[in-house]
Design a protein around this motif. Structure first.
Motif, PDB file in Angstrom:
ATOM      1  N   HIS A   1      25.861 -57.710 -71.329  1.00  0.00           N
ATOM      2  CA  HIS A   1      24.712 -57.072 -71.970  1.00  0.00           C
ATOM      3  C   HIS A   1      24.389 -57.791 -73.271  1.00  0.00           C
ATOM      4  O   HIS A   1      23.267 -58.201 -73.504  1.00  0.00           O
TER       5      HIS A   1
ATOM      6  N   HIS B   1      12.685 -47.283 -72.160  1.00  0.00           N
ATOM      7  CA  HIS B   1      13.015 -47.379 -70.736  1.00  0.00           C
ATOM      8  C   HIS B   1      12.235 -46.389 -69.878  1.00  0.00           C
ATOM      9  O   HIS B   1      11.914 -46.673 -68.732  1.00  0.00           O
TER      10      HIS B   1
ATOM     11  N   ASP C   1      21.013 -58.664 -71.507  1.00  0.00           N
ATOM     12  CA  ASP C   1      19.929 -57.759 -71.852  1.00  0.00           C
ATOM     13  C   ASP C   1      19.272 -58.323 -73.119  1.00  0.00           C
ATOM     14  O   ASP C   1      19.958 -58.916 -73.953  1.00  0.00           O
TER      15      ASP C   1
ATOM     16  N   GLU D   1      26.302 -51.374 -74.676  1.00  0.00           N
ATOM     17  CA  GLU D   1      25.386 -51.415 -75.818  1.00  0.00           C
ATOM     18  C   GLU D   1      25.955 -50.400 -76.804  1.00  0.00           C
ATOM     19  O   GLU D   1      25.793 -49.198 -76.626  1.00  0.00           O
TER      20      GLU D   1
ATOM     21  N   HIS E   1      13.384 -53.232 -68.814  1.00  0.00           N
ATOM     22  CA  HIS E   1      13.953 -54.481 -68.320  1.00  0.00           C
ATOM     23  C   HIS E   1      13.727 -54.642 -66.821  1.00  0.00           C
ATOM     24  O   HIS E   1      14.602 -54.381 -66.018  1.00  0.00           O
TER      25      HIS E   1
ATOM     26  N   HIS F   1      18.507 -56.829 -75.596  1.00  0.00           N
ATOM     27  CA  HIS F   1      19.048 -56.141 -76.773  1.00  0.00           C
ATOM     28  C   HIS F   1      20.338 -56.746 -77.281  1.00  0.00           C
ATOM     29  O   HIS F   1      20.938 -56.231 -78.229  1.00  0.00           O
TER      30      HIS F   1
HETATM   31 ZN   LIG Z   1      18.219 -53.147 -73.313  1.00  0.00          ZN
END
Ligand SMILES: [Zn+2]
Length: 488
Positions: free
Chosen positions: A114, A443, A148, A16, A172, A150
């Motif tokens: 991701h 998170h 993910d 990320e 997640h 994101h």
């Molecule tokens: Zn994420």
């Protein structure tokens, strides 16, 4: 057909990327004990998440052989590093493709991704990886990926690959579940029982990640709407990518994917429904979480302590390097006591302490943190006593007692505290502190909110329009920073 054996190659490549950070993500960052990994070591890397779910489910089918292709795991910088260098991408992708060619043929490929990796010179890295994999395995093979939420993706990915499964919750929780779904659908597709047919729709909304918590409406409602569609239509899968805003990439922002078993009309109907639902609720989506200034947040923490509404969590959601000192400064200025600050990232100071052989009981008087860019602020002088100095999880950690029963933890890299037990290697019991100041956006809610641990949660950010804050005012192509037209 079902009795024939099936060969599936398994690859992993994830990051990320905050493209505005000054430290690039290099080849070296991906290389450390355990990474890259291949064979069974790769397949067993992350048993409770995407990879674990995929492997477990794939092996429930007779005659399925999984081949772990040498892949790097997450870089040791985690999410605290910028652009992945072109050299790093080409090196690891090159090795994957060469091994895929040498060990084929394959009926299917699983890409554990991701989605928000950003690579210098490669506009859409996940789609580019899928394209290169496709060149090797051919059109007859099926390519499935997990993501993910994101991920920054557009229609390009599902042009190259057949299937995508993104987590629905933030935090997640459902990586394992999505891995299972990817495995089952991939095996079904290879056996001719699932014909992946998908639609991708981009929605011109960009949202700071701190606001994307799916424990609050209307993010929660968006998840529920996707789940309702999946429940009523067999073989339908819906991905709601919230997107990752801190990346200068062409496919940034929200994306909806709907995947069906050979039903393009349904895929289109569902993708548009979710996209239009998100668009209708855009104002509420951007106002679902309150974010305080740091001075206000620290004052509110003090009041919560007086009312005994503890433990209190102060989360500076905006710090992307880990080095930011704004919250530490304010905790000192407002004289908070019994407060844990975890962590301040300071590679130079931790390296110096390691070289000096720092140990428990040593007096500490140094400037810490800040400096890596303007959003990190200036260093703060801390005078106290070292409680523990230790090498763990690939970095050097130092805890320092200072002030009125406060403890500061220094780390080499960005650390996102997500669980109260995650500092056991420092002999720290987060539950013993009245206030804990961390660097996390959403998170941490898994270990502090969704499990009932913290009585008070306060999200904070500095007032300046830094990288990582909710003030992305330059992004006028997206709601809420501009006024784009949607739907067309
Ligand atoms: Zn994420």
């Amino acid at each position: 057909m079902t009795s024939q054996s099936i060969r599936i190659a398994v690859l992993h490549f994830s990051h990320e990327t905050v493209t505005f950070l000054k430290n690039d993500t290099t080849i070296d960052d991906f290389i450390y004990p355990g990474s890259p990994a291949r064979g069974e070591a790769l397949l067993q890397f992350d048993p409770k998440s995407y990879m674990g779910g995929f492997v477990k489910m794939a092996r429930e089918f007779d005659g399925v052989e999984l081949v772990g292709i040498e892949s790097p795991w997450w870089p040791k910088t985690s999410i605290g590093s910028g652009w992945v260098t072109n050299e790093a991408f080409e090196t690891f992708t090159g090795r994957m493709i060469a091994e895929l060619e040498a060990s084929g043929p394959f009926d299917g490929v699983y890409l554990c991704l991701h989605g928000a990796m950003a690579v210098r010179g490669v506009a859409r890295p996940e789609a580019e990886l899928a394209r290169r994999v496709r060149d090797v395995v051919g059109r007859k093979a099926f390519i499935a990926a997990t993501f993910d939420l994101h991920g920054n993706e557009d229609e390009e990915f599902l042009k190259q690959a057949d299937m995508a499964f993104a987590v629905k919750y933030f935090p997640h929780y459902d990586g394992y579940l999505q891995g299972e779904r990817a495995a089952r659908t991939l095996v079904r597709a290879i056996r001719g029982d699932y014909k992946p047919t998908s639609t991708t729709v981009k929605v011109p909304i960009i949202s700071p990640t701190v606001l994307q918590w799916t424990g609050a409406s209307p993010w929660m409602d968006l998840v529920q709407r996707a789940l309702t569609w999946e429940a009523r239509e067999p073989d339908l899968y819906v991905n709601v990518f919230f997107g990752f805003p801190f990346a200068d990439v062409p496919d940034v922002g929200m994306t909806i994917q709907a995947m069906t078993n050979g039903n393009p009309e349904l895929a289109s109907q569902v993708a548009r429904d979710i996209a239009e639902t998100a668009w209708r609720q855009r104002e509420a989506l951007l106002n679902s979480t309150e974010v305080h200034s740091i001075s206000e947040g620290v004052a509110l923490a003090k009041q919560a302590v007086q009312r005994r509404e503890t433990p209190v969590v102060l989360a500076d959601h905006s710090d992307r390097s880990g080095s930011a000192t704004w919250l530490l400064k304010e905790i000192i200025a407002q004289d908070l006591s019994n407060t844990l600050i975890a962590t301040i990232t300071d590679a130079a100071t931790t390296a110096r302490l390691k070289a000096q052989g720092a140990k428990a009981g040593d007096a500490f008087d140094m400037e810490v943190g800040g400096l890596v860019d303007e959003s990190a602020g200036t260093p703060v002088r801390i005078q106290g006593t070292i409680l523990k100095a230790v090498e763990a999880y690939g970095q050097f950690w130092v805890s320092i007692r200072f002030g009125r029963d406060n403890v500061l933890i220094l780390s080499t890299y960005l650390v996102q505290i997500m669980e109260p037990f995650s500092l056991q290697h420092m002999d720290i019991d987060i539950g013993a502190f009245r206030v804990t100041a961390i660097k996390s956006r959403v998170h941490f809610r898994r270990g502090f909110h969704d499990n009932g641990f913290a009585r008070t949660i306060l999200l904070v950010e500095p007032p300046e329009p830094f990288l990582g804050t909710v003030r992305l005012n330059g992004l006028t192509k997206f709601y809420p920073y501009g006024n784009p037209a949607f739907p067309e």
